[in-house]
Write a protein that holds these residues in place. Structure first.
Motif, PDB file in Angstrom:
ATOM      1  N   ASP A 266       3.415   8.476 -13.382  1.00  0.00           N
ATOM      2  CA  ASP A 266       2.295   7.970 -13.705  1.00  0.00           C
ATOM      3  C   ASP A 266       1.303   7.376 -12.200  1.00  0.00           C
ATOM      4  OD1 ASP A 266       0.144   6.324 -14.635  1.00  0.00           O
ATOM      5  OD2 ASP A 266       1.877   5.129 -16.014  1.00  0.00           O
ATOM      6  N   GLU A 267       0.302   8.347 -12.174  1.00  0.00           N
ATOM      7  CA  GLU A 267      -0.372   8.039 -10.926  1.00  0.00           C
ATOM      8  C   GLU A 267      -1.088   6.816 -10.895  1.00  0.00           C
ATOM      9  OE1 GLU A 267      -0.341   9.556  -8.215  1.00  0.00           O
ATOM     10  OE2 GLU A 267       0.957  11.722  -8.658  1.00  0.00           O
ATOM     11  N   ALA A 268      -1.423   6.227 -12.036  1.00  0.00           N
ATOM     12  CA  ALA A 268      -2.296   4.935 -12.077  1.00  0.00           C
ATOM     13  C   ALA A 268      -1.030   3.925 -11.654  1.00  0.00           C
ATOM     14  CB  ALA A 268      -2.620   4.644 -13.600  1.00  0.00           C
ATOM     15  N   GLY A 269       0.103   4.089 -11.668  1.00  0.00           N
ATOM     16  CA  GLY A 269       1.269   2.905 -11.524  1.00  0.00           C
ATOM     17  C   GLY A 269       1.972   2.939 -12.707  1.00  0.00           C
ATOM     18  N   LEU A 270       3.068   2.606 -12.526  1.00  0.00           N
ATOM     19  CA  LEU A 270       3.912   2.461 -13.816  1.00  0.00           C
ATOM     20  C   LEU A 270       3.472   1.029 -14.292  1.00  0.00           C
ATOM     21  CD1 LEU A 270       7.711   3.092 -12.531  1.00  0.00           C
ATOM     22  CD2 LEU A 270       5.999   4.621 -13.811  1.00  0.00           C
TER      23      LEU A 270
ATOM     24  N   GLU B  33       6.205   7.553   0.045  1.00  0.00           N
ATOM     25  CA  GLU B  33       6.623   7.068   1.471  1.00  0.00           C
ATOM     26  C   GLU B  33       7.780   6.323   1.428  1.00  0.00           C
ATOM     27  OE1 GLU B  33       2.400   5.706   3.520  1.00  0.00           O
ATOM     28  OE2 GLU B  33       2.650   5.494   1.327  1.00  0.00           O
ATOM     29  N   VAL B  34       8.050   5.739   0.259  1.00  0.00           N
ATOM     30  CA  VAL B  34       9.430   4.840   0.113  1.00  0.00           C
ATOM     31  C   VAL B  34      10.151   5.299  -1.114  1.00  0.00           C
ATOM     32  CG1 VAL B  34      10.255   2.493  -0.182  1.00  0.00           C
ATOM     33  CG2 VAL B  34       8.184   2.823   1.193  1.00  0.00           C
TER      34      VAL B  34
ATOM     35  N   GLY C 144       0.767  -1.377  -0.007  1.00  0.00           N
ATOM     36  CA  GLY C 144      -0.160  -0.020   0.101  1.00  0.00           C
ATOM     37  C   GLY C 144       0.697   1.266  -0.171  1.00  0.00           C
ATOM     38  N   ARG C 145       2.054   1.256   0.053  1.00  0.00           N
ATOM     39  CA  ARG C 145       2.945   2.251   0.022  1.00  0.00           C
ATOM     40  C   ARG C 145       3.274   2.819  -1.320  1.00  0.00           C
ATOM     41  NH1 ARG C 145       2.903   4.078   5.440  1.00  0.00           N
ATOM     42  NH2 ARG C 145       3.661   2.263   6.863  1.00  0.00           N
ATOM     43  N   ARG C 146       3.396   4.198  -1.138  1.00  0.00           N
ATOM     44  CA  ARG C 146       3.703   5.205  -2.453  1.00  0.00           C
ATOM     45  C   ARG C 146       5.111   5.246  -2.572  1.00  0.00           C
ATOM     46  NH1 ARG C 146       1.084   9.209  -5.606  1.00  0.00           N
ATOM     47  NH2 ARG C 146       2.727  10.675  -6.324  1.00  0.00           N
TER      48      ARG C 146
ATOM     49  N   LEU D 152       4.566  -6.799  -4.267  1.00  0.00           N
ATOM     50  CA  LEU D 152       4.337  -6.835  -2.946  1.00  0.00           C
ATOM     51  C   LEU D 152       3.308  -5.846  -2.366  1.00  0.00           C
ATOM     52  CD1 LEU D 152       8.009  -7.371  -1.645  1.00  0.00           C
ATOM     53  CD2 LEU D 152       6.288  -9.126  -1.884  1.00  0.00           C
ATOM     54  N   GLY D 153       2.731  -5.349  -3.353  1.00  0.00           N
ATOM     55  CA  GLY D 153       1.459  -4.428  -3.123  1.00  0.00           C
ATOM     56  C   GLY D 153       1.742  -3.052  -2.841  1.00  0.00           C
ATOM     57  N   ALA D 154       2.890  -2.439  -3.332  1.00  0.00           N
ATOM     58  CA  ALA D 154       3.128  -1.060  -3.243  1.00  0.00           C
ATOM     59  C   ALA D 154       2.664  -0.597  -4.618  1.00  0.00           C
ATOM     60  CB  ALA D 154       4.765  -0.974  -3.392  1.00  0.00           C
ATOM     61  N   HIS D 155       2.638   0.698  -4.592  1.00  0.00           N
ATOM     62  CA  HIS D 155       1.989   1.716  -5.733  1.00  0.00           C
ATOM     63  C   HIS D 155       3.315   2.431  -6.098  1.00  0.00           C
ATOM     64  CE1 HIS D 155      -0.773   3.334  -8.226  1.00  0.00           C
ATOM     65  NE2 HIS D 155      -0.793   4.646  -7.644  1.00  0.00           N
ATOM     66  N   VAL D 156       3.882   1.990  -7.495  1.00  0.00           N
ATOM     67  CA  VAL D 156       5.093   2.837  -7.730  1.00  0.00           C
ATOM     68  C   VAL D 156       4.780   3.700  -8.723  1.00  0.00           C
ATOM     69  CG1 VAL D 156       7.417   2.216  -8.987  1.00  0.00           C
ATOM     70  CG2 VAL D 156       6.326   0.472  -7.587  1.00  0.00           C
ATOM     71  N   VAL D 157       5.014   4.938  -8.661  1.00  0.00           N
ATOM     72  CA  VAL D 157       4.487   6.080  -9.463  1.00  0.00           C
ATOM     73  C   VAL D 157       5.411   6.716 -10.216  1.00  0.00           C
ATOM     74  CG1 VAL D 157       2.444   6.374  -7.910  1.00  0.00           C
ATOM     75  CG2 VAL D 157       4.493   7.702  -7.592  1.00  0.00           C
TER      76      VAL D 157
END
Length: 448
Positions: A272-276, A316-317, A234-236, A256-261
């Protein structure tokens, strides 16, 4: 980072005087020595045995010219290096970097870092590094082959599976390793698979080696967060770079569930706010050798920014996976202000000393490159094991071996930090744990 212990100051001054104009090497040495005050207080005998001097002076430094001819028939001369830094734990192991910025100081900084990184893996490999100021960008396959063959024509006499085992780094991927290995095989008349790592899967390479540095960085990040009662899910996440390390760090973080932007290249960065879209990113960067502007043009909703810094993007990360000293004190302050909780270095020394200071003063979880990006060289050592036994492991088995190495590595760093009075400080933990292991071997082997 701690203040330099008075007993270590003369040793650092010797490094400065004997290695002038090598700023990156000075920075790497100071970063390690700055953690060792508690060690020399507890073990002053290490100073009497000149362990510091032995670790700061490479066992061998090679500098040679590389002549080659381009597609127009013009002759070029590049300069190349191999610094065989320390073999107390095993054969020299470390990558080759082809980039215009390569000089002796940079290769020495990378080789010095490699000693301790390799020790942290727990595998029997020493530290070395090499490369050239050749730039493969924009060169044809034939030109890259001509350069690699000339490079290996000199290097071959200095390497071997029990002596020195190079791998890839910036500018050196599967194509370059293939040309280098082909020339080594041609000159020596030996199919000595273990002499280079990062080979193609069909001719001695290891599954998961391509992904290993990025995956390992995220495995370490996951352990570091878990030790602090946090989670990656869940981390950005923002990643710098868009090469091998950055792409696979982004992939494992997403798995692992993170959101990479966001990620970057030398022409700017994308958000890319939708996620890379990692498949699109791999197609552009790995297949087409294109730019992030191509990603933005083909991905609805993605934005390319040509100026500024990828570290302006709130996260966040943060995973710096590009190159040395890319993240400075001002970038670190921006990250802290925007809510970062963890930073893990996928590249070698990407954070300046000022940036590290900002993170530590603000209690941000910080994983130095010698710990967080050790997954690449660890899987190179696993490739060497497979070559030695004429075996090939499955991807799942190899990835699990990598994950367990990174878990153990994290625990080593955390335990050493606790033991020497700096709980939660992974810089101190990584430096002390690896220094003690290498020092023990250096002393045991005598004055050589």
């Amino acid at each position: 980072m701690h203040e330099l212990h008075p007993a270590l100051q003369p040793h650092f001054e010797t490094v400065l005087s004997r290695n002038p104009a090598e700023a990156e090497f000075h920075q790497a040495v100071l970063e390690v020595l700055g953690s060792l005050g508690p060690v020399v207080s507890k073990h002053p005998e290490l100073l009497d045995m000149a362990v510091i001097e032995r670790l700061c002076e490479p066992e061998r430094q090679l500098i040679f010219r590389v002549p080659w001819t381009d597609d127009q028939g013009r002759v070029h001369i590049n300069r190349a290096f191999r610094v065989e830094f320390n073999s107390a734990l095993g054969p020299y192991k470390g990558g080759l970097r082809f980039h215009p910025s390569v000089n002796l100081g940079i290769v020495k900084f990378l080789g010095f870092e490699q000693i301790f990184k390799n020790a942290l893996t727990g595998l029997p490999i020493g530290g070395g590094k090499g490369g050239s100021d050749f730039d493969p960008k924009g060169r044809s396959d034939r030109e890259v082959m001509a350069f690699c063959q000339s490079f290996m024509t000199e290097l071959y006499r200095h390497i071997g599976e029990y002596t020195d085992v190079p791998a890839g780094d910036i500018g050196v991927g599967g194509r370059e390793i293939g040309y280098l290995f082909g020339q080594y095989k041609r000159i020596t008349n030996r199919y000595e698979s273990g002499v280079l790592t990062g080979k193609g899967i069909g001719w001695g390479g290891s599954l998961v080696r391509t992904e290993a540095t990025g995956y390992g960085t995220v495995f370490f990040t996951q352990e570091m967060l878990a030790a602090a009662g946090q989670t990656l899910s869940g981390r950005r996440v923002v990643v710098s770079g868009s090469g091998n390390v950055a792409i696979y760090a982004a992939q494992k973080a997403a798995d692992l569930g993170a959101h990479v932007v966001a990620c970057s290249d030398s022409g700017g960065y994308i958000v890319d706010e939708a996620g890379l879209d990692l498949e699109l990113l791999k197609q552009i960067k790995e297949v087409e050798r294109g730019r992030l502007t191509d990603y933005a043009a083909r991905r609805p909703g993605a934005k390319h920014v040509a100026d500024g810094s990828v570290w302006d993007v709130p996260c966040e990360v943060a995973l710096p996976c590009a190159t040395q000293n890319e993240l400075d004190g001002n970038h670190a302050k921006t990250l802290v202000a925007n809510g970062v909780i963890a930073v893990a270095e996928g590249a070698n020394m990407p954070s300046t000393p000022d940036a590290v200071r900002v993170f530590q003063e603000n209690n941000i979880l910080f994983a130095p490159g010698k710990a967080a990006n050790a997954g690449g060289v660890a899987t190179s050592a696993l490739e060497m094991q497979q070559n030695a036994s004429r075996d090939r492991w499955t991807a799942d088995y190899t990835e699990e071996r990598l994950r367990q190495i990174m878990v153990n590595l994290h625990n080593r760093c955390a335990s050493a930090a606790d033991e020497y009075g700096s709980p939660g400080n992974y810089v101190v933990g990584a430096n002390i744990s690896s220094f003690l292991q290498v020092s023990e071997a250096v002393v045991a082997l005598g004055v050589i």
